[in-house]
Design an enzyme around this catalytic site. Structure first.
Site, mmCIF file in Angstrom:
data_model
loop_
_atom_site.group_PDB
_atom_site.id
_atom_site.type_symbol
_atom_site.label_atom_id
_atom_site.label_comp_id
_atom_site.label_asym_id
_atom_site.label_seq_id
_atom_site.Cartn_x
_atom_site.Cartn_y
_atom_site.Cartn_z
ATOM 1 N N THR A 44 0.410 -1.767 0.140
ATOM 2 C CA THR A 44 -0.509 0.488 0.205
ATOM 3 C C THR A 44 0.354 1.405 -0.281
ATOM 4 O OG1 THR A 44 -1.578 -1.290 1.154
ATOM 5 C CG2 THR A 44 -1.603 0.961 1.590
ATOM 6 N N TYR A 58 -8.287 0.759 -3.055
ATOM 7 C CA TYR A 58 -7.294 1.460 -3.951
ATOM 8 C C TYR A 58 -6.176 0.161 -4.657
ATOM 9 C CZ TYR A 58 -5.036 -0.421 0.434
ATOM 10 O OH TYR A 58 -4.213 -0.662 1.728
ATOM 11 N N SER A 91 1.180 -7.761 -0.605
ATOM 12 C CA SER A 91 2.226 -8.843 0.313
ATOM 13 C C SER A 91 2.015 -10.157 1.057
ATOM 14 C CB SER A 91 3.295 -8.174 1.894
ATOM 15 O OG SER A 91 1.488 -8.327 2.463
ATOM 16 N N THR A 124 1.473 -4.487 4.338
ATOM 17 C CA THR A 124 1.607 -4.711 5.758
ATOM 18 C C THR A 124 1.035 -6.186 5.426
ATOM 19 O OG1 THR A 124 -0.840 -4.126 5.500
ATOM 20 C CG2 THR A 124 1.523 -2.629 6.323
ATOM 21 N N ASP A 125 -0.019 -6.104 4.855
ATOM 22 C CA ASP A 125 0.019 -8.080 5.212
ATOM 23 C C ASP A 125 0.652 -9.233 6.287
ATOM 24 O OD1 ASP A 125 -3.301 -8.378 2.857
ATOM 25 O OD2 ASP A 125 -2.589 -6.286 4.587
ATOM 26 N N LYS A 197 0.003 -7.250 12.765
ATOM 27 C CA LYS A 197 -0.379 -6.569 12.106
ATOM 28 C C LYS A 197 -1.784 -7.268 12.630
ATOM 29 C CE LYS A 197 -3.504 -4.625 7.858
ATOM 30 N NZ LYS A 197 -3.254 -4.751 6.315
ATOM 31 N N GLU A 318 -1.539 -28.895 29.231
ATOM 32 C CA GLU A 318 -3.292 -29.315 29.499
ATOM 33 C C GLU A 318 -2.673 -30.606 27.657
ATOM 34 O OE1 GLU A 318 -6.376 -26.015 28.520
ATOM 35 O OE2 GLU A 318 -7.319 -27.570 28.334
HETATM 36 N N1 DGL Z 1 -2.579 -5.690 -0.809
HETATM 37 C C1 DGL Z 1 -1.924 -5.798 1.252
HETATM 38 C C2 DGL Z 1 -0.387 -6.061 0.945
HETATM 39 O O1 DGL Z 1 0.089 -5.107 0.225
HETATM 40 C C3 DGL Z 1 -2.107 -3.787 1.196
HETATM 41 C C4 DGL Z 1 -2.281 -4.161 3.260
HETATM 42 C C5 DGL Z 1 -0.695 -2.183 2.973
HETATM 43 O O2 DGL Z 1 0.094 -2.829 2.124
HETATM 44 O O3 DGL Z 1 -1.319 -2.214 3.886
HETATM 45 O O4 DGL Z 1 0.161 -6.363 2.657
#
Ligand code: DGL
Length: 361
Positions: A44, A58, A91, A124-125, A197, A318
């Site tokens: 992103t 987007y 990602s 971020t993924d 995340k 457990e």
């Molecule tokens: N498709 C997600 C990624 O590329 C978008 C999320 C982001 O980068 O914040 O990880």
């Protein structure tokens, strides 16, 4: 006598001259900006939306690294920066092979005398997985800072530009050395090992169950704690000695779950399965036979938990881990447990060694 004194005088002046030169060059060096390389992979932070109001709708991985750098001219105030486009992907699509390519590039750059720090722009993924992977295998004290954004640069109040500025400032900071791979998001400096995340649609998305390491404000890093687990130069793993990561898959635990996922992973030839168990990594009774079949074929069974955010899976609590020869993932969430298993299995197939590794990294 006179000659000796004369010689002594020359020797003394020479030493003084050498000292003065050394001081001036070190002073000059101290004044020279750190050299930071930005490795762009997409996400992103390189995204673009149709309108400024599109903060969540987007396309990721559109803007090239040179435009990212040009979009934040203030970077030049904190470091000498240059960019490389390693990938241009969202990602969620990262593969083990791409992790290896990125890791080898980071390792090669870290060895260069003309590189003081490295920033990786990333979606971020799966940012937390890449950060943890590099934390395990890049044998360098130099700062490596992974950064992303939750909004594309085209959006109102986009967070990517300040996140990038912060990441470069941290990568240029001498006090960031030796702290393992770091993540700079939302003014915070997080440990690449601990962070994940936690929220999928806010700028304050990244959390560490044990807290951030510090903050970066107006280009200055403020530190409040340091990592205690093995990483980078204290790691036994080295990207330059790894050919291929081991295939490891994750199955999510829930009421009424079947063992179908584990049967499918077995057919796919995995070397380990990560059980993202309920509670403290619990395993339903009717799943145990399938796990024992996999274990009998040499597949490692690693208990993580779907519950994360501030606890850890306790061995032999457990679940009879000793009896079944299972491994516990300690405080690592399932996706991080997969990364550590994929790396560790390049070095050992011994479950006791694996358990040591999960407790030490
Ligand atoms: N498709 C997600 C990624 O590329 C978008 C999320 C982001 O980068 O914040 O990880």
């Amino acid at each position: 006598m006179q000659v000796r004194n004369h010689k002594g005088w020359i020797a003394g002046r020479t030493l003084a001259l050498i000292a003065a030169l050394a001081l001036s060059s070190s002073t000059a060096f101290a004044d020279a900006k750190s050299k930071v390389v930005i490795l762009a992979t997409g996400g992103t932070i390189a995204g673009a939306g149709a309108t400024a109001a599109n903060s969540a709708t987007y396309q990721a991985a559109k803007v090239p690294v040179d435009k990212l750098i040009a979009g934040v001219p203030e970077l030049a105030n904190v470091a000498d920066v240059r960019g490389e486009q390693v990938f241009q992907i969202a990602s969620e699509s990262f593969t083990n092979e791409q992790l290896m390519t990125l890791g080898k590039r980071v390792s090669a750059l870290a060895k260069q005398d003309d590189v003081d720090g490295i920033v990786i722009t990333h979606g971020t993924d799966t940012l937390e997985e890449t950060a943890f992977f590099l934390n395990l295998v890049v044998r360098s004290e130099k700062p490596v800072v992974v950064v992303g954004s939750m909004r594309p640069g085209s959006a109102l109040s986009a967070d990517g530009m300040l996140n990038l500025y912060d990441a470069v400032a941290v990568a240029a900071a001498k006090d960031a050395r030796g702290k393992g791979v770091l993540v700079a998001m939302n003014d915070e400096i997080q440990s690449g090992r601990d962070v994940s995340k936690a929220i999928n649609i806010r700028t304050e998305a990244f959390k560490s169950p044990w807290g951030a390491l510090g903050m970066v404000v107006e280009g200055k890093s403020y530190w409040f704690r340091a990592p205690v687990k093995r990483h980078t130069t204290s790691s036994e793993f080295d990207i330059d000695k790894i050919e291929k990561l081991a295939p490891v898959e994750v199955a999510y635990g829930y009421g009424n779950m079947s063992d179908a996922a584990y049967r499918a992973f077995d057919k796919a030839g995995v070397k380990a399965v990560i059980h993202a168990g309920t509670g403290n990594g619990s395993v339903a009774k009717h799943i145990v036979p399938a796990l024992q079949e996999l274990r009998g074929k040499g597949v490692q069974v690693i208990r993580s938990a779907r519950v994360t955010g501030g606890g850890f899976v306790l061995r032999n609590a457990e679940q009879p881990d000793d009896k079944y020869d299972w491994v516990v993932a300690h405080d690592l969430n399932p996706q991080k447990a997969r990364i550590l298993a994929a790396v560790a299995l390049t070095a050992t197939q011994d479950s006791k060694e694996l358990q040591r590794i999960f407790w030490e990294y």
